[in-house]
Design a protein around this motif. Structure first.
Motif, PDB file in Angstrom:
ATOM      1  N   CYS A   9      27.442  35.923  52.559  1.00 24.06           N
ATOM      2  CA  CYS A   9      28.216  35.977  51.336  1.00 24.06           C
ATOM      3  C   CYS A   9      28.516  37.246  51.011  1.00 24.06           C
ATOM      4  CB  CYS A   9      27.781  35.145  50.306  1.00 24.06           C
ATOM      5  SG  CYS A   9      28.968  34.993  48.835  1.00 24.06           S
ATOM      6  N   LEU A  10      29.660  37.671  50.733  1.00 23.88           N
ATOM      7  CA  LEU A  10      29.882  38.898  50.225  1.00 23.88           C
ATOM      8  C   LEU A  10      30.453  39.001  48.582  1.00 23.88           C
ATOM      9  CD1 LEU A  10      30.789  42.257  50.610  1.00 23.88           C
ATOM     10  CD2 LEU A  10      32.900  41.653  51.267  1.00 23.88           C
ATOM     11  N   GLU A  11      29.782  39.558  47.737  1.00 22.89           N
ATOM     12  CA  GLU A  11      29.871  39.335  46.317  1.00 22.89           C
ATOM     13  C   GLU A  11      30.030  41.001  45.827  1.00 22.89           C
ATOM     14  OE1 GLU A  11      27.999  36.386  43.871  1.00 22.89           O
ATOM     15  OE2 GLU A  11      26.679  36.218  45.687  1.00 22.89           O
ATOM     16  N   ARG A  12      31.357  41.190  45.451  1.00 21.09           N
ATOM     17  CA  ARG A  12      31.568  42.921  45.040  1.00 21.09           C
ATOM     18  C   ARG A  12      32.783  42.913  44.049  1.00 21.09           C
ATOM     19  NH1 ARG A  12      27.610  42.439  47.464  1.00 21.09           N
ATOM     20  NH2 ARG A  12      26.773  43.846  49.047  1.00 21.09           N
ATOM     21  N   THR A  13      32.687  44.093  43.358  1.00 21.91           N
ATOM     22  CA  THR A  13      33.796  44.609  42.446  1.00 21.91           C
ATOM     23  C   THR A  13      34.118  45.838  42.953  1.00 21.91           C
ATOM     24  OG1 THR A  13      32.916  43.308  40.697  1.00 21.91           O
ATOM     25  CG2 THR A  13      34.450  44.988  40.226  1.00 21.91           C
ATOM     26  N   SER A 104      50.367  44.771  31.581  1.00 24.43           N
ATOM     27  CA  SER A 104      48.931  44.262  31.847  1.00 24.43           C
ATOM     28  C   SER A 104      48.910  43.094  32.680  1.00 24.43           C
ATOM     29  CB  SER A 104      47.955  43.990  30.723  1.00 24.43           C
ATOM     30  OG  SER A 104      48.243  42.909  29.892  1.00 24.43           O
ATOM     31  N   PHE A 105      48.023  43.086  33.704  1.00 22.57           N
ATOM     32  CA  PHE A 105      48.152  41.906  34.900  1.00 22.57           C
ATOM     33  C   PHE A 105      46.402  41.362  35.040  1.00 22.57           C
ATOM     34  CE2 PHE A 105      50.380  45.938  35.906  1.00 22.57           C
ATOM     35  CZ  PHE A 105      51.563  45.457  36.146  1.00 22.57           C
ATOM     36  N   THR A 106      46.686  40.297  35.315  1.00 20.58           N
ATOM     37  CA  THR A 106      45.609  39.204  35.402  1.00 20.58           C
ATOM     38  C   THR A 106      46.049  38.253  36.659  1.00 20.58           C
ATOM     39  OG1 THR A 106      44.756  39.180  33.281  1.00 20.58           O
ATOM     40  CG2 THR A 106      44.038  37.724  34.719  1.00 20.58           C
ATOM     41  N   ALA A 107      45.150  38.285  37.674  1.00 19.85           N
ATOM     42  CA  ALA A 107      45.612  37.479  38.821  1.00 19.85           C
ATOM     43  C   ALA A 107      44.224  36.822  39.388  1.00 19.85           C
ATOM     44  CB  ALA A 107      46.223  38.089  39.821  1.00 19.85           C
ATOM     45  N   GLU A 108      44.369  35.518  40.146  1.00 19.19           N
ATOM     46  CA  GLU A 108      43.531  34.962  40.794  1.00 19.19           C
ATOM     47  C   GLU A 108      43.640  35.291  42.218  1.00 19.19           C
ATOM     48  OE1 GLU A 108      40.825  32.880  39.794  1.00 19.19           O
ATOM     49  OE2 GLU A 108      41.432  33.208  37.750  1.00 19.19           O
ATOM     50  N   LEU A 109      42.458  35.655  42.911  1.00 25.43           N
ATOM     51  CA  LEU A 109      42.535  35.877  44.352  1.00 25.43           C
ATOM     52  C   LEU A 109      41.883  34.732  45.277  1.00 25.43           C
ATOM     53  CD1 LEU A 109      41.272  39.818  44.298  1.00 25.43           C
ATOM     54  CD2 LEU A 109      43.546  38.711  44.261  1.00 25.43           C
ATOM     55  N   GLY A 124      36.745  31.747  49.585  1.00 28.48           N
ATOM     56  CA  GLY A 124      36.186  32.706  48.687  1.00 28.48           C
ATOM     57  C   GLY A 124      37.517  32.986  47.631  1.00 28.48           C
ATOM     58  N   ARG A 125      37.042  33.285  46.208  1.00 27.57           N
ATOM     59  CA  ARG A 125      37.786  33.641  45.410  1.00 27.57           C
ATOM     60  C   ARG A 125      37.628  34.923  44.597  1.00 27.57           C
ATOM     61  NH1 ARG A 125      40.944  29.671  44.678  1.00 27.57           N
ATOM     62  NH2 ARG A 125      41.885  29.983  42.711  1.00 27.57           N
ATOM     63  N   GLY A 126      38.248  35.341  43.865  1.00 23.63           N
ATOM     64  CA  GLY A 126      38.241  36.627  43.063  1.00 23.63           C
ATOM     65  C   GLY A 126      39.339  36.731  41.816  1.00 23.63           C
ATOM     66  N   THR A 127      39.276  37.884  41.440  1.00 22.45           N
ATOM     67  CA  THR A 127      40.059  38.300  40.388  1.00 22.45           C
ATOM     68  C   THR A 127      40.572  39.471  40.386  1.00 22.45           C
ATOM     69  OG1 THR A 127      38.328  38.986  38.709  1.00 22.45           O
ATOM     70  CG2 THR A 127      39.190  36.666  38.579  1.00 22.45           C
ATOM     71  N   PHE A 128      41.859  39.831  39.826  1.00 27.42           N
ATOM     72  CA  PHE A 128      42.578  41.114  39.690  1.00 27.42           C
ATOM     73  C   PHE A 128      42.816  41.339  38.358  1.00 27.42           C
ATOM     74  CE2 PHE A 128      46.609  43.318  39.676  1.00 27.42           C
ATOM     75  CZ  PHE A 128      46.102  44.677  39.790  1.00 27.42           C
ATOM     76  N   MET A 144      39.238  44.805  41.119  1.00 26.02           N
ATOM     77  CA  MET A 144      39.270  43.443  41.648  1.00 26.02           C
ATOM     78  C   MET A 144      37.452  43.070  41.824  1.00 26.02           C
ATOM     79  SD  MET A 144      42.131  44.166  44.616  1.00 26.02           S
ATOM     80  CE  MET A 144      43.728  44.324  44.319  1.00 26.02           C
ATOM     81  N   THR A 145      37.322  41.876  41.824  1.00 27.52           N
ATOM     82  CA  THR A 145      36.170  41.196  42.102  1.00 27.52           C
ATOM     83  C   THR A 145      36.517  40.181  42.968  1.00 27.52           C
ATOM     84  OG1 THR A 145      35.466  41.875  39.825  1.00 27.52           O
ATOM     85  CG2 THR A 145      34.227  39.942  40.918  1.00 27.52           C
ATOM     86  N   ALA A 146      35.517  39.738  43.931  1.00 28.37           N
ATOM     87  CA  ALA A 146      35.602  38.627  44.946  1.00 28.37           C
ATOM     88  C   ALA A 146      34.383  38.276  45.461  1.00 28.37           C
ATOM     89  CB  ALA A 146      36.466  39.084  46.084  1.00 28.37           C
TER      90      ALA A 146
END
Length: 151
Positions: A9-13, A104-109, A124-128, A144-146
């Protein structure tokens, strides 16, 4: 720095500063208040001490600077390894910014998959989150975080 992702698993920002590479945008409606089209933005970043290139292909459908966007984000390492995401988000102008260029921007990855060291990505999922102070097509800064499974 390590030469590849951690196992399982890769969990990073990571931070991004993206400049427009190509823009196809249409303005319609009274006073050109409706904008639709797409924008290719990109720029260098760093993840786990390794240089990466971030590319975002975004489709927009805005009214007076606010509205939905969707597209794709690709992270590419110097080795050529890549990791791809689908992006679904919303842009909005800050309160009191009506008529300005600020957004401003918010997104689901959502992880699509990868190549090389990332070919085992199974999901996997993340946010921008980000912002732009210039007009549409101007520089976007954010984070970005994923969490990526299957590595």
């Amino acid at each position: 720095p390590t030469s590849g992702p951690p196992s399982e698993c890769l969990e990073r920002t990571w931070d991004v500063s993206l400049s427009s590479l190509q823009l196809i945008l249409q303005q319609v409606g009274p006073g050109g208040e409706l904008n639709y089209g797409w924008n290719q933005v990109g720029g260098p970043s760093e993840l786990d001490g390794q240089a990466i290139q971030v590319e975002m292909l975004g489709n927009v459908d805005y009214q007076q600077g606010s509205g939905p966007f969707f597209g794709f984000v690709t992270l590419t390492w110097a080795s050529g390894d890549a990791l791809g995401f689908r992006m679904d988000g919303q842009a909005s102008q800050p309160p009191g910014a009506q008529g300005s260029s600020a957004s401003s921007f918010t997104a689901e990855l959502t992880v699509i998959g990868g190549t090389g060291a990332y070919q085992g990505a199974t999901g996997g999922r993340g946010t921008f989150t980000g912002s732009r102070s210039a007009q549409l097509g101007g520089q976007v800064v954010g984070s970005m975080t994923a969490t990526v499974a299957g590595l």
